[in-house]
Design a protein around this motif. Sequence first.
Motif, PDB file in Angstrom:
ATOM      1  N   PRO A 167      -4.155  -8.215  -0.096  1.00 46.95           N
ATOM      2  CA  PRO A 167      -5.021  -6.506  -0.685  1.00 46.95           C
ATOM      3  C   PRO A 167      -5.205  -7.000  -1.894  1.00 46.95           C
ATOM      4  O   PRO A 167      -5.820  -8.044  -2.442  1.00 46.95           O
ATOM      5  N   ALA A 183      -1.921   3.598  -5.568  1.00 47.79           N
ATOM      6  CA  ALA A 183      -2.508   3.138  -5.127  1.00 47.79           C
ATOM      7  C   ALA A 183      -3.528   1.847  -5.408  1.00 47.79           C
ATOM      8  O   ALA A 183      -4.881   1.605  -5.747  1.00 47.79           O
ATOM      9  N   GLU A 204      -8.462  -3.545   2.898  1.00 49.86           N
ATOM     10  CA  GLU A 204      -9.617  -3.021   3.915  1.00 49.86           C
ATOM     11  C   GLU A 204      -9.884  -3.767   4.998  1.00 49.86           C
ATOM     12  O   GLU A 204      -9.466  -4.635   5.379  1.00 49.86           O
ATOM     13  N   THR A 228      -4.511  -2.456  -1.719  1.00 48.99           N
ATOM     14  CA  THR A 228      -5.645  -1.375  -0.710  1.00 48.99           C
ATOM     15  C   THR A 228      -5.949  -2.761   0.335  1.00 48.99           C
ATOM     16  O   THR A 228      -6.917  -3.379   0.114  1.00 48.99           O
ATOM     17  N   GLU A 282       0.759  -1.533  -0.090  1.00 52.33           N
ATOM     18  CA  GLU A 282       0.082   0.113   0.207  1.00 52.33           C
ATOM     19  C   GLU A 282       0.522   0.844   0.082  1.00 52.33           C
ATOM     20  O   GLU A 282       0.560   2.383  -0.591  1.00 52.33           O
TER      21      GLU A 282
END
Length: 93
Positions: free
Chosen positions: A55, A43, A48, A46, A37
């Motif tokens: 990711p 970007a 979450e 990610t 990240e």
Amino acid sequence: VSIEDRLYTVKYRDAGESHLGIKNADVCTDCTTNECEQVCPAAVWTVEEGSNGVPSIAYENCLECGTCRFGCPSDNVEWTYPKTGGGVVFKQG
Ligand code: SF4
């Protein structure tokens, strides 16, 4: 001009499948630092809430810089170039 403004000038030709992947999801679950990240300028990666540390990969934003490949301290990023005809398109000027 901001990085975000510059990224808007970059196009991506979808090769129909991700050229990025994760070698072993268990390694991501054990990771606490999430370098993927942090090092990606676009970007793409990610982590979450509720993803168990694995990711998501927005490969269609990838600039093919290769940073994530070396940024992961566990060498857990699967990295190839997109299939022929796909991938990033940079516009100059
Ligand atoms: Fe991000 Fe570069 Fe890795 Fe693409 S190659 S996902 S732009 S760090």
